[in-house]
Write a protein that holds these residues in place. Structure first.
Motif, mmCIF file in Angstrom:
data_model
loop_
_atom_site.group_PDB
_atom_site.id
_atom_site.type_symbol
_atom_site.label_atom_id
_atom_site.label_comp_id
_atom_site.label_asym_id
_atom_site.label_seq_id
_atom_site.Cartn_x
_atom_site.Cartn_y
_atom_site.Cartn_z
ATOM 1 N N VAL A 97 8.105 27.768 5.275
ATOM 2 C CA VAL A 97 7.432 26.306 5.918
ATOM 3 C C VAL A 97 8.358 25.582 5.594
ATOM 4 N N CYS A 98 9.084 24.560 6.352
ATOM 5 C CA CYS A 98 9.656 23.389 5.665
ATOM 6 C C CYS A 98 8.941 22.335 5.176
ATOM 7 N N PRO A 99 9.134 22.008 3.824
ATOM 8 C CA PRO A 99 8.004 21.145 3.145
ATOM 9 C C PRO A 99 8.058 19.726 3.760
ATOM 10 N N VAL A 117 18.360 25.489 5.374
ATOM 11 C CA VAL A 117 18.342 24.027 6.081
ATOM 12 C C VAL A 117 17.527 24.033 7.276
ATOM 13 N N CYS A 118 16.420 23.077 7.523
ATOM 14 C CA CYS A 118 15.508 23.162 8.639
ATOM 15 C C CYS A 118 16.378 22.777 9.968
ATOM 16 N N ARG A 119 16.270 23.403 10.842
ATOM 17 C CA ARG A 119 16.773 23.018 11.857
ATOM 18 C C ARG A 119 16.351 21.884 12.995
ATOM 19 N N LYS A 120 15.030 21.669 12.551
ATOM 20 C CA LYS A 120 14.315 20.842 13.045
ATOM 21 C C LYS A 120 14.509 19.350 12.673
ATOM 22 N N CYS A 121 14.559 19.266 11.284
ATOM 23 C CA CYS A 121 14.558 17.748 10.603
ATOM 24 C C CYS A 121 15.780 17.828 9.716
ATOM 25 N N GLY A 122 16.555 18.762 9.391
ATOM 26 C CA GLY A 122 17.901 18.682 8.493
ATOM 27 C C GLY A 122 17.494 18.807 6.987
HETATM 28 ZN ZN LIG Z 1 12.009 20.253 8.621
#
Ligand SMILES: [Zn+2]
Length: 129
Positions: A97-99, A117-122
């Motif tokens: 889960v992206c923090p 690396v989160c694809r949603k927020c970078g």
């Molecule tokens: Zn994210």
């Protein structure tokens, strides 16, 4: 029949409440000496509320409650579907889960400690795959 005209009747929320009530009554019978003593009044109040909804003439409010129930149920079922999919893929992928944005991220398993690396927020963070 005549009595029920203009009344809410049994909608999906009422069917759900009745099912919950049946479980509560069953549990209160099984655990009649312990927690069952507290469950039977709860079951009675819930049953009262269910009948109140069934005979209610305030169709707009009852319909709103039913719609809210549908939204909550869909959210729960959707979360369960995601969990089930993660369970099916657990041998090949690890889920993080992206923090920063709480998005669920999937990485292939067995790559050791990697930068994710989160694809949603970078946002990037370290994780063991
Ligand atoms: Zn994210």
């Amino acid at each position: 029949m005549q009595f029920m005209i203009g009344r809410n009747g049994n909608d999906e929320l009422n069917r759900f409440l009745l099912a919950v009530d049946m479980v509560l009554i069953l549990l209160s019978v099984i655990f009649s000496r312990g927690i069952g003593r507290f469950l039977s009044p709860v079951a009675l109040v819930l049953l009262g509320f269910t009948y109140y909804r069934m005979f209610s003439r305030d169709l707009i409010r009852r319909s709103d409650e039913n719609a809210r129930y549908f939204r909550i149920r869909e959210r729960v079922l959707s979360a369960l579907r995601v969990r089930k999919e993660q369970w099916v893929q657990r041998k090949d992928y690890k889920f993080f889960v992206c923090p920063a944005c709480k998005a669920t991220l999937r990485v292939p398993k067995g790559r050791g400690k990697i930068k994710i690396v989160c694809r949603k927020c970078g946002n990037s963070f370290m994780g063991k795959s």
